[in-house]
Design a protein around this motif. Structure first.
Motif, mmCIF file in Angstrom:
data_model
loop_
_atom_site.group_PDB
_atom_site.id
_atom_site.type_symbol
_atom_site.label_atom_id
_atom_site.label_comp_id
_atom_site.label_asym_id
_atom_site.label_seq_id
_atom_site.Cartn_x
_atom_site.Cartn_y
_atom_site.Cartn_z
ATOM 1 N N VAL A 241 1.725 2.582 6.668
ATOM 2 C CA VAL A 241 1.714 2.967 5.434
ATOM 3 C C VAL A 241 2.411 4.258 5.482
ATOM 4 O O VAL A 241 3.184 4.396 4.429
ATOM 5 C CB VAL A 241 0.220 2.764 5.133
ATOM 6 N N ILE B 157 1.356 4.281 -3.186
ATOM 7 C CA ILE B 157 1.020 5.520 -2.820
ATOM 8 C C ILE B 157 2.297 6.345 -3.216
ATOM 9 O O ILE B 157 2.188 7.335 -3.748
ATOM 10 C CB ILE B 157 0.546 5.654 -1.523
ATOM 11 N N SER C 180 -2.405 2.227 9.343
ATOM 12 C CA SER C 180 -2.284 3.773 8.854
ATOM 13 C C SER C 180 -0.853 4.267 8.945
ATOM 14 O O SER C 180 -0.102 4.943 8.360
ATOM 15 C CB SER C 180 -3.005 4.579 9.365
ATOM 16 N N LEU D 144 0.642 -1.248 0.035
ATOM 17 C CA LEU D 144 0.106 -0.136 -0.015
ATOM 18 C C LEU D 144 0.932 1.226 0.020
ATOM 19 O O LEU D 144 0.674 2.295 -0.899
ATOM 20 C CB LEU D 144 -0.886 0.129 1.264
ATOM 21 N N GLY D 145 1.852 1.187 0.927
ATOM 22 C CA GLY D 145 2.768 2.521 0.853
ATOM 23 C C GLY D 145 3.507 2.744 -0.195
ATOM 24 O O GLY D 145 3.692 3.845 -0.787
ATOM 25 N N VAL E 57 3.223 6.551 -6.948
ATOM 26 C CA VAL E 57 2.345 7.650 -7.560
ATOM 27 C C VAL E 57 2.611 8.802 -7.296
ATOM 28 O O VAL E 57 2.758 9.808 -8.167
ATOM 29 C CB VAL E 57 0.827 7.130 -7.383
ATOM 30 N N ALA E 58 2.865 9.350 -5.991
ATOM 31 C CA ALA E 58 3.185 10.608 -5.541
ATOM 32 C C ALA E 58 4.323 10.941 -6.117
ATOM 33 O O ALA E 58 4.551 12.081 -6.553
ATOM 34 C CB ALA E 58 2.951 10.605 -4.159
ATOM 35 N N VAL F 47 5.302 5.429 2.943
ATOM 36 C CA VAL F 47 5.049 6.139 1.642
ATOM 37 C C VAL F 47 6.320 7.386 1.879
ATOM 38 O O VAL F 47 6.818 7.780 0.882
ATOM 39 C CB VAL F 47 3.728 6.902 1.907
#
Length: 295
Positions: A160, A107, A157, A103-104, A110-111, A164
């Motif tokens: 992740v 994200i 959370s 997940l991280g 993409v960022a 990120v």
């Protein structure tokens, strides 16, 4: 040498049959297969030598309580996969860490690609934001992991968020450099032909920066696993990082090594998958060997 002698040599010399294309390909494949087997054989021999030396030294000279040994590590792995861990099934721990990392990773990638590409094509905003990006990149990640636990709790959370941060900068700088390396003449020609900024970005800049971006993904997923483990190490209710932290707290050296081995296997599998995806995405790019044929 007389003509008669040369004729005799020509008559007695054995005729060399020309190899067909299939025979040449089969010979090259066989040679490549033998070379690959030798490489893997040497790797296996080095691993056996390393593990055997470790087992011998730990049994005769050093204390296995502190340094462990391969047989104890194997016992711990067998125990985890057959009986489970103190925190539940080992598969649950692996799934938790991989879920946080993936997940991280998505994200952060993409960022990093979006912001890296946009800032790479905008010198003004790149100059404005450069000191802030460098300052954020200089912040120790373990500190951020602790803050994220305070902000988001011990759940998914906070892990992740840590992942990120680690992945973003690894991808961002490569995407930024790749966007800067695009040939200006190609962009100018596209503008002359009436291409908009969005068309230039999507049809020229991103494809040109693809090699840079994909090369960063190999390192980025390693950072993703590190971020997940660091976050779990700082505070978690499950995950491979928690297993390693618990093993450290109980002076279980074999447990620490066992956790490291599982993380390494997961990282190698992810590396292989990224390599497969990279080869498929870059099929359009000619290899160096192919490009050299026309020289």
């Amino acid at each position: 040498m007389s003509l008669e002698t040369m004729d005799k040599i020509a008559v007695t010399a054995p005729e060399v049959e020309a190899e067909s294309e299939d025979q040449i390909l089969a010979r090259v494949k066989a040679k490549h297969r033998k070379s690959k087997l030798r490489v893997w054989g040497l790797r296996a021999a080095l691993i056996v030598l390393w593990l055997g030396s470790w087992e011998l030294v730990a049994s005769l000279w050093i204390d296995p309580f502190f340094y462990s040994k391969p047989s104890l590590i194997l016992d711990r792995l067998v125990e985890w996969f057959t009986e489970g861990t103190q925190f539940g099934s080992i598969w649950l721990q692996i799934f938790t860490t991989v879920q946080e990392a993936v997940l991280g990773f998505v994200i952060g990638t993409v960022a990093g690609v979006v912001l890296g590409t946009l800032l790479g094509r905008s010198r003004y905003w790149a100059d404005v934001l450069a000191p802030f990006i460098k300052a954020l990149n200089a912040v120790p990640r373990i500190v951020l992991a602790s803050l994220f636990i305070i902000w988001f709790g011990l759940g998914l959370s906070s892990k992740v968020a840590t992942v990120v941060v680690l992945v973003f900068f690894a991808v961002f700088f490569n995407a930024f450099t790749g966007a800067r390396e695009v040939d200006g003449n190609v962009i100018n020609n596209a503008r002359i032909l009436g291409a908009s900024k969005r068309q230039i970005l999507g049809s020229i800049v991103l494809p040109s920066a693809t090699t840079w971006i994909l090369s960063s993904l190999h390192t980025a997923f390693g950072f993703a696993l590190i971020g997940a483990v660091v976050g779990e190490y700082a505070g978690a209710s499950k995950g491979l990082g928690l297993l390693i932290s618990n093993a450290q707290g109980t002076f279980d050296a074999a447990g620490i090594y066992a956790g490291m081995i599982i993380i390494t296997v997961v990282a190698l599998m992810a590396e292989w998958l990224i390599g497969v995806a990279e080869n498929r995405l870059l099929k359009w790019r000619p290899s160096q060997a192919q490009s050299g044929h026309g020289v």
